[in-house]
Design a protein around this motif. Structure first.
Motif, PDB file in Angstrom:
ATOM      1  N   TRP A 294      -8.055   2.327   6.578  1.00 20.98           N
ATOM      2  CA  TRP A 294      -7.969   3.399   5.589  1.00 20.98           C
ATOM      3  C   TRP A 294      -8.484   2.812   4.286  1.00 20.98           C
ATOM      4  N   ASN A 295      -9.616   3.319   3.845  1.00 23.72           N
ATOM      5  CA  ASN A 295     -10.417   2.627   2.841  1.00 23.72           C
ATOM      6  C   ASN A 295     -10.313   3.298   1.492  1.00 23.72           C
ATOM      7  N   GLY A 296      -9.711   2.602   0.531  1.00 14.35           N
ATOM      8  CA  GLY A 296      -9.928   2.994  -0.848  1.00 14.35           C
ATOM      9  C   GLY A 296      -8.826   3.693  -1.575  1.00 14.35           C
ATOM     10  N   ALA A 297      -7.555   3.418  -1.301  1.00 13.85           N
ATOM     11  CA  ALA A 297      -6.492   3.975  -2.131  1.00 13.85           C
ATOM     12  C   ALA A 297      -6.386   3.180  -3.429  1.00 13.85           C
ATOM     13  N   PRO A 298      -6.010   3.811  -4.546  1.00 19.44           N
ATOM     14  CA  PRO A 298      -5.851   3.052  -5.795  1.00 19.44           C
ATOM     15  C   PRO A 298      -4.833   1.942  -5.648  1.00 19.44           C
ATOM     16  N   GLU A 299      -5.021   0.872  -6.417  1.00 20.49           N
ATOM     17  CA  GLU A 299      -4.162  -0.305  -6.288  1.00 20.49           C
ATOM     18  C   GLU A 299      -2.719   0.019  -6.602  1.00 20.49           C
ATOM     19  N   SER A 300      -2.489   0.982  -7.465  1.00 22.21           N
ATOM     20  CA  SER A 300      -1.121   1.306  -7.854  1.00 22.21           C
ATOM     21  C   SER A 300      -0.325   1.926  -6.718  1.00 22.21           C
ATOM     22  N   CYS A 301      -0.989   2.371  -5.651  1.00 23.08           N
ATOM     23  CA  CYS A 301      -0.286   2.971  -4.523  1.00 23.08           C
ATOM     24  C   CYS A 301       0.426   1.892  -3.713  1.00 23.08           C
ATOM     25  N   HIS A 302       1.661   2.170  -3.348  1.00 24.03           N
ATOM     26  CA  HIS A 302       2.413   1.253  -2.506  1.00 24.03           C
ATOM     27  C   HIS A 302       1.943   1.386  -1.065  1.00 24.03           C
ATOM     28  N   ASP A 303       2.245   0.353  -0.260  1.00 23.07           N
ATOM     29  CA  ASP A 303       1.797   0.365   1.135  1.00 23.07           C
ATOM     30  C   ASP A 303       2.315   1.580   1.887  1.00 23.07           C
ATOM     31  N   THR A 304       3.541   1.977   1.620  1.00 25.86           N
ATOM     32  CA  THR A 304       4.096   3.148   2.300  1.00 25.86           C
ATOM     33  C   THR A 304       3.331   4.411   1.919  1.00 25.86           C
ATOM     34  N   SER A 305       2.930   4.509   0.655  1.00 26.00           N
ATOM     35  CA  SER A 305       2.161   5.683   0.222  1.00 26.00           C
ATOM     36  C   SER A 305       0.797   5.715   0.891  1.00 26.00           C
ATOM     37  N   VAL A 306       0.168   4.545   1.033  1.00 28.71           N
ATOM     38  CA  VAL A 306      -1.126   4.502   1.703  1.00 28.71           C
ATOM     39  C   VAL A 306      -0.984   4.916   3.158  1.00 28.71           C
ATOM     40  N   LEU A 307       0.074   4.459   3.835  1.00 34.34           N
ATOM     41  CA  LEU A 307       0.302   4.853   5.225  1.00 34.34           C
ATOM     42  C   LEU A 307       0.525   6.364   5.334  1.00 34.34           C
ATOM     43  N   THR A 308       1.265   6.922   4.396  1.00 31.85           N
ATOM     44  CA  THR A 308       1.509   8.374   4.410  1.00 31.85           C
ATOM     45  C   THR A 308       0.211   9.137   4.230  1.00 31.85           C
ATOM     46  N   MET A 309      -0.637   8.694   3.311  1.00 30.62           N
ATOM     47  CA  MET A 309      -1.928   9.362   3.115  1.00 30.62           C
ATOM     48  C   MET A 309      -2.785   9.289   4.374  1.00 30.62           C
TER      49      MET A 309
END
Length: 473
Positions: A294-309
């Motif tokens: 999953w490529n390119g979430a902003p750095e401020s996003c936590h790992d759990t938020s990236v997984l949810t996205m």
């Protein structure tokens, strides 16, 4: 005045001429003019004036005779000037013994051949069969892959993914310039000087190879289907983790990649290291192959938020079956499909990371014993990230491309990572990282302290699986 007048009277009497007092002209007789006219043929026709005024033609006695040798003197003899110095006075030219003999090829060394230095303007020679075996190491250092792997990559990009040569630039040279930029984060100007190309040519070839490499990545980053997730990896069955982690299908974690961001968006991408980066979530299997990104979430996003996205916006996200799971660190929830370690509580501190067990007491309870085995298995994703970033310096050094290009580079380099791994060519980077038992994840430690992710829906199922594994261990 009297002297001049007296001289005047003497001239009148001696020449027979007079001066007209009225016109002041010379007055002479006809016979006088006739004797001195040019037609008379006389010797006195050099001038038409009187001898006293113009004078006669000069004669030698008047000018004088040229001086004789006695008057000028004789030229000095050799004894007067002296003789030129002999060779003994000036010194003889130095002999070979004085100057020394020129160095031989053994002293200076033989000049390097083209195979030793290599050419810069034509990468064809890098892939020619005549290259010596020792150039495999040079190719690994310069292009981040072995020579055989480089040849195979060039053939694949040309035959399958549409990369075409031009009149002056071959496939090998184009790919070599691309690998130099990705592998060493070199600026295009320096790459152009190395290969003897203009910066415009390097830029154009970089994006041509980038496009072809993205297509290669789509084939080599294989996202498993739900049916494929039911299979048990052969390497898992042959290792020490069987049968305890029989439901293992991969390891998942996040990693940060530097990027160049517009000033108005830097707040979203600013990390704790005072740099701009974006967060990438990746999954790999036990063979260190990327299977999902999953490529390119902003750095401020936590790992759990990236997984949810990823789960919400990507319909192809490979969610494991109920009896399968990805091993994750404590930054992710312990829910269905994701097996997280035991966390510390207010009443008990539970160690997790492998570095916490080194030079320290052995595990004190089943929770720490489980965590040590869990961290050892999950380290496969850390080793995969480690060799990936070590091989492609463009991911972690100063960013030279905007975030959109950097995302494309991430996908392309992950595809190259899998290509090298699947090709089974000898690679020192993989061999070195495979020899490491674990890689400490300091980022995960900080994330754990900063944010505790509660167990959410379907957590009971994973808690039961975790308890069963801890009891077996």
């Amino acid at each position: 005045m009297k002297k001049k007048y007296k001289k005047y009277k003497e001239l009148l009497s001696s020449t027979g001429i007079s001066v007209d007092p009225i016109t002041s002209e010379i007055d002479a007789s006809e016979s006088w003019w006739k004797d001195r006219s040019p037609s008379s043929g006389g010797n006195n026709s050099w001038g038409q004036t009187v001898n006293g005024q113009w004078g006669q033609q000069p004669r030698a006695p008047q000018w004088g005779t040229p001086p004789s040798s006695h008057q000028w003197g004789t030229p000095p003899a050799a004894q007067q000037w002296g003789t030129p110095p002999a060779a003994q006075q000036w010194g003889a030219p130095p002999s070979m013994q004085q100057w020394g003999t020129p160095p031989t090829s053994h002293q200076w060394g033989t000049p390097p051949t083209s195979n030793q230095w290599g050419t810069t303007s034509n990468a064809q020679q890098w892939s020619s069969p005549s290259v010596a075996p020792k150039d495999h190491d040079a190719c690994l250092q310069l292009l981040r892959m072995s020579l055989d792997c480089f040849r195979t990559l060039c053939h694949q990009l040309e035959a399958t993914y549409g990369l075409q040569p031009t009149l002056n630039v071959s496939i090998e040279e184009s790919v070599a310039m691309f690998l130099r930029i990705c592998g060493h984060n070199e600026v295009q100007r320096d790459v152009g000087l190395r290969f003897g190309r203009t910066q415009e040519t390097v830029k154009r070839k970089f994006f041509e190879v980038l496009k072809a490499t993205e297509l290669l990545a789509c084939d080599y980053i294989h996202t498993p289907t739900r049916q494929e997730l039911h299979r048990i990896p052969e390497r898992l069955m042959d290792g020490k983790y069987w049968p305890f982690f029989s439901g293992f299908v991969g390891a998942m974690d996040g990693v940060h990649v530097c990027a160049k961001v517009k000033p108005e968006l830097q707040g979203m991408y600013w990390n704790r290291h005072d740099r701009t980066s974006f967060n990438i979530m990746a999954i790999c299997d036990i063979n260190m192959l990327f299977t999902y990104v999953w490529n390119g979430a902003p750095e401020s996003c936590h790992d759990t938020s990236v997984l949810t996205m990823a789960q919400n916006y990507d319909p192809e996200f490979p969610l494991p079956p109920p009896d399968k799971y990805y091993v994750v660190d404590s930054g992710y929830p312990n829910k269905q499909g994701f097996l997280a370690p035991y966390r510390s509580s207010r009443n008990m501190v539970v160690r997790y990371h492998m570095s916490q067990f080194e030079n320290a007491p052995p595990p004190r309870n089943k929770q720490e014993f489980f965590n040590r085995w869990h961290a050892s298995l999950r380290s496969v994703i850390e080793r995969t990230f480690g060799v990936w970033k070590k091989k492609w310096r463009i991911l972690c050094d100063f960013p030279r491309y905007n975030i959109e290009v950097q995302k494309r580079v991430v996908l392309a380099t992950m595809g190259l990572h899998n290509f090298i791994r699947i090709s089974n060519f000898v690679d020192d980077d993989f061999a070195e990282i495979m020899g490491q038992t674990h890689i400490g994840n300091t980022e995960a430690e900080i994330d754990t302290n900063e944010m505790k992710t509660p167990d959410i829906a379907n957590g009971d199922l994973m808690n039961n699986i975790r308890e069963q594994i801890a009891n077996l261990l």
